[in-house]
Write a protein that holds these residues in place. Structure first.
Motif, short mmCIF file in Angstrom:
data_model
loop_
_atom_site.label_atom_id
_atom_site.label_comp_id
_atom_site.label_asym_id
_atom_site.label_seq_id
_atom_site.Cartn_x
_atom_site.Cartn_y
_atom_site.Cartn_z
N ASN A 75 -23.08 10.82 16.60
CA ASN A 75 -21.96 11.77 16.49
C ASN A 75 -20.59 11.14 16.75
O ASN A 75 -19.58 11.83 16.72
N ALA A 76 -20.57 9.84 16.99
CA ALA A 76 -19.30 9.17 17.27
C ALA A 76 -18.34 9.36 16.10
O ALA A 76 -18.76 9.55 14.95
N PHE A 77 -17.05 9.29 16.42
CA PHE A 77 -16.02 9.44 15.37
C PHE A 77 -15.53 8.06 14.98
O PHE A 77 -15.07 7.29 15.82
N HIS A 78 -15.65 7.74 13.72
CA HIS A 78 -15.20 6.44 13.24
C HIS A 78 -13.67 6.37 13.42
O HIS A 78 -12.99 7.33 13.09
N PRO A 79 -13.16 5.27 13.94
CA PRO A 79 -11.70 5.20 14.17
C PRO A 79 -10.93 5.62 12.90
O PRO A 79 -11.27 5.16 11.80
N VAL A 80 -9.92 6.47 13.10
CA VAL A 80 -9.22 7.05 11.94
C VAL A 80 -8.67 6.00 10.99
O VAL A 80 -8.50 6.25 9.79
N SER A 81 -8.42 4.79 11.50
CA SER A 81 -7.80 3.75 10.68
C SER A 81 -8.68 3.28 9.53
O SER A 81 -8.23 2.52 8.68
N TRP A 82 -9.94 3.76 9.47
CA TRP A 82 -10.79 3.34 8.35
C TRP A 82 -10.17 3.71 7.01
O TRP A 82 -10.33 2.99 6.01
N VAL A 83 -9.43 4.82 6.97
CA VAL A 83 -8.81 5.24 5.70
C VAL A 83 -7.80 4.18 5.26
O VAL A 83 -7.79 3.74 4.10
N LYS A 84 -6.98 3.76 6.21
CA LYS A 84 -5.99 2.71 5.91
C LYS A 84 -6.69 1.42 5.47
O LYS A 84 -6.26 0.75 4.53
N ASP A 85 -7.78 1.08 6.15
CA ASP A 85 -8.52 -0.15 5.79
C ASP A 85 -8.96 -0.11 4.33
O ASP A 85 -8.88 -1.11 3.62
N TYR A 86 -9.44 1.03 3.88
CA TYR A 86 -9.89 1.14 2.49
C TYR A 86 -8.72 1.12 1.51
O TYR A 86 -8.81 0.54 0.44
N ILE A 87 -7.61 1.75 1.92
CA ILE A 87 -6.42 1.69 1.04
C ILE A 87 -5.93 0.24 0.95
O ILE A 87 -5.50 -0.21 -0.12
N ASP A 88 -6.03 -0.50 2.05
CA ASP A 88 -5.65 -1.92 2.02
C ASP A 88 -6.55 -2.71 1.05
O ASP A 88 -6.07 -3.61 0.35
N LEU A 89 -7.83 -2.39 1.02
CA LEU A 89 -8.73 -3.06 0.08
C LEU A 89 -8.39 -2.66 -1.36
O LEU A 89 -8.42 -3.48 -2.28
N TYR A 90 -8.05 -1.40 -1.54
CA TYR A 90 -7.60 -0.90 -2.85
C TYR A 90 -6.36 -1.68 -3.30
O TYR A 90 -6.24 -2.05 -4.48
N ALA A 91 -5.47 -1.97 -2.33
CA ALA A 91 -4.24 -2.71 -2.66
C ALA A 91 -4.57 -4.07 -3.28
O ALA A 91 -3.83 -4.56 -4.14
N ARG A 92 -5.70 -4.63 -2.87
CA ARG A 92 -6.05 -5.96 -3.36
C ARG A 92 -6.61 -5.94 -4.78
O ARG A 92 -6.69 -6.99 -5.43
N VAL A 93 -7.00 -4.79 -5.27
CA VAL A 93 -7.48 -4.70 -6.67
C VAL A 93 -6.55 -3.84 -7.53
O VAL A 93 -6.77 -3.68 -8.73
N TYR A 94 -5.49 -3.34 -6.91
CA TYR A 94 -4.60 -2.39 -7.58
C TYR A 94 -3.97 -2.98 -8.85
O TYR A 94 -3.95 -2.34 -9.90
N ASP A 95 -3.49 -4.22 -8.77
CA ASP A 95 -2.85 -4.81 -9.95
C ASP A 95 -3.83 -4.88 -11.12
O ASP A 95 -3.45 -4.65 -12.27
N ASN A 96 -5.08 -5.19 -10.80
CA ASN A 96 -6.07 -5.28 -11.88
C ASN A 96 -6.43 -3.89 -12.43
O ASN A 96 -6.59 -3.69 -13.63
N LEU A 97 -6.55 -2.93 -11.52
CA LEU A 97 -6.85 -1.55 -11.96
C LEU A 97 -5.76 -1.05 -12.91
O LEU A 97 -6.04 -0.35 -13.89
N LYS A 98 -4.52 -1.42 -12.61
CA LYS A 98 -3.40 -0.95 -13.45
C LYS A 98 -3.46 -1.48 -14.88
O LYS A 98 -2.88 -0.90 -15.79
N LEU A 99 -4.16 -2.60 -15.07
CA LEU A 99 -4.34 -3.11 -16.43
C LEU A 99 -5.11 -2.10 -17.27
O LEU A 99 -5.00 -2.06 -18.49
N HIS A 100 -5.93 -1.31 -16.58
CA HIS A 100 -6.81 -0.37 -17.28
C HIS A 100 -6.24 1.03 -17.35
O HIS A 100 -6.55 1.80 -18.25
N ASP A 101 -5.41 1.37 -16.38
CA ASP A 101 -4.69 2.64 -16.43
C ASP A 101 -3.46 2.54 -15.53
O ASP A 101 -3.58 2.42 -14.31
N PRO A 102 -2.28 2.55 -16.14
CA PRO A 102 -1.05 2.44 -15.34
C PRO A 102 -0.86 3.60 -14.38
O PRO A 102 0.02 3.55 -13.51
#
Ligand code: CA
Ligand code: CA
Length: 474
Positions: A75-102
């Motif tokens: 029942n532990a609560f995952h530290p809220v920063s996990w959302v930011k961590d995933y957005i940071d990972l998204y940032a690393r593929v964002y430029d490539n994703l934009k090639l497929h949809d701006p």
């Protein structure tokens, strides 16, 4: 016969201008509330890869009966920063994703929409958190009249707090705010829907889906999915299409020995992808997020597995879930009932998983070496047709194209459960054009939902749809 509630749902949609979503291709506005469970984190990978389909108005940490600050062990609560961590990972593929949809939103934009909601205890909805304030602010904002789909991947408590803010500060706005709100709840994962939202807001007919059938995409999938789609969740498929060689965001996708683990909350946003199925026009029509039946006010829940099941009058959640009740059934007759119960979701899962796989490829490939969805367009065929029994119609998806120039296959079929005509099945395949004779035994007011499913020849194969609804007239 069309229920009054169906009409009400569509009416609210038209009044609030939601039909523009379809006619002008504007995107659905969505707010995610999440309790950060392992399966939420897996869902977040898919959500971020799908974020070009939405106007993301909020990503908000919230607690649930399963996870809260102070909860221990499972029942532990995952530290809220996990959302930011995933957005940071998204940032690393964002430029490539934009090639497929701006239209992919920038990581900075997504970070600006990340807020912490009510997380201190199960069903805590007293504190005015930033997350609750954001939800209130988005739905109170008059400058955008489009509906806002608020998804509960965890408890309803942050949504409840947001609605309390509106009731306390702007009681005169409750009715018009309710006209804009749409709720998609993955169970009621705390008591706040029954304790506050239902008694104070249900009378305003907020279109609300409370789902149990989502569970076939959660941990029990190996037991309940039929063989024909289970392959798409097993380790071989997941390794090849998601886990290996698809960049840092997919590398972080949590799995179970390389097989799919769970994404119980994913149906709540699959529902908001404008894939042509038009399910956002009514929960009863069915789409990637499932199909629901009207229960009370504008609240929609899962269709009865069979007539012996009784619908709960109160909270719809894990303790009285039909999914949980059927999970360990082994007798064939019971397993058949269970398979049918989950069919509104699993019938699309091959398409859903191929969609995920294509987006994973978009993280690492350039445009010409990846696949993109066909664009399904009707030719001289309206989305809604009025016709008499016995009349002959020609449905034509002849303006359909594929951005990659792929060969397209067309399959027209009748989504029987979505309509009210329950006579003989109508189907056909192979062609852009489909001739249909409205059955002689169809009665005035009957609806017939024809789906044209278009699949391209790319890898992975991608599918989009169009739904034509025939209403029988005297
Ligand atoms: Ca969750
Ligand atoms: Ca294609």
């Amino acid at each position: 016969m069309m229920k009054t509630s169906h009409i009400l749902f569509i009416l609210i949609f038209c009044v609030t201008g939601a039909t523009r979503i379809f006619s002008q291709n504007t995107k659905p506005r969505v707010i995610v509330t999440t309790d950060g469970e392992a399966d939420d984190r897996a869902s977040m990978v898919r959500f971020l890869l799908t974020s070009n389909e939405f106007d993301v108005e909020g990503i908000i940490n919230s607690s649930s009966q399963f996870h809260w600050v102070g909860g221990t062990g499972w029942n532990a609560f995952h530290p809220v920063s996990w959302v930011k961590d995933y957005i940071d990972l998204y940032a690393r593929v964002y430029d490539n994703l934009k090639l497929h949809d701006p239209d992919y939103p920038s990581p900075d934009y997504l970070l600006s929409k990340w807020k912490v909601g009510n997380i201190n205890g199960i069903g805590e909805d007293d504190i005015r958190t930033e997350g609750a304030e954001l939800i209130a602010q988005v739905v109170l904002d008059d400058s955008d009249s489009r509906p806002v789909w608020v998804q509960a991947w965890g408890g309803c408590n942050t949504i409840s707090r947001a609605l309390k803010i509106i009731q306390e500060d702007h009681p005169e706005r409750m009715k018009d705010v309710a006209g804009k709100l749409r709720l998609f709840l993955i169970w009621e994962q705390d008591g706040t829907y029954q304790d506050y939202i239902r008694p104070n807001w249900e009378k305003y007919n907020i279109p609300t889906i409370i789902s149990d059938q989502f569970d076939c995409m959660a941990y029990i999938w190996p037991k309940v999915l039929p063989e024909e789609v289970r392959t798409y969740f097993e380790a071989d498929w997941m390794r090849k299409h998601i886990l290996n060689g698809h960049g840092p965001l997919c590398d972080a996708y949590e799995n179970n020995n390389e097989a799919f683990n769970a994404e119980g909350d994913t149906p709540s946003f699959l529902y908001n992808i404008s894939n042509g199925l038009r399910c956002m026009e009514s929960p009863g029509w069915g789409g990637w997020g499932g199909r629901y039946v009207w229960v009370r006010n504008n609240v929609w829940m899962d269709p009865l597995p069979d007539s012996t099941y009784k619908r709960p009058t109160g909270r719809w959640f894990i303790d009285n879930s039909w999914s949980k009740k059927m999970e360990n059934d082994t007798a064939k007759v019971e397993m058949d009932i269970r398979t049918n119960y989950f069919k509104p979701i699993w019938r699309w899962l091959d398409d859903v998983q191929n969609d995920f796989a294509a987006r994973a490829e978009w993280c690492v490939r350039d445009y010409t070496s990846a696949n993109h969805h066909p664009v399904v367009r009707l030719k001289n065929t309206p989305l809604s047709i009025k016709a008499k029994a016995g009349s002959k119609l020609k449905l034509d998806a002849g303006k359909t194209y594929d951005p990659d120039g792929d060969v397209l296959s067309f399959k027209w079929w009748n989504y029987i459960e979505a309509g009210t005509y329950s006579g003989k099945a109508i189907s056909g395949s192979g062609k852009t054009k489909f001739k249909i004779t409205v059955p002689d035994d169809a009665r005035p007011g009957d609806t017939i939902h024809m789906i044209c499913e278009v699949t391209d020849s790319g890898k992975p194969p991608l599918t989009r749809y169009v739904r034509v609804i025939i209403t029988v007239i005297p």
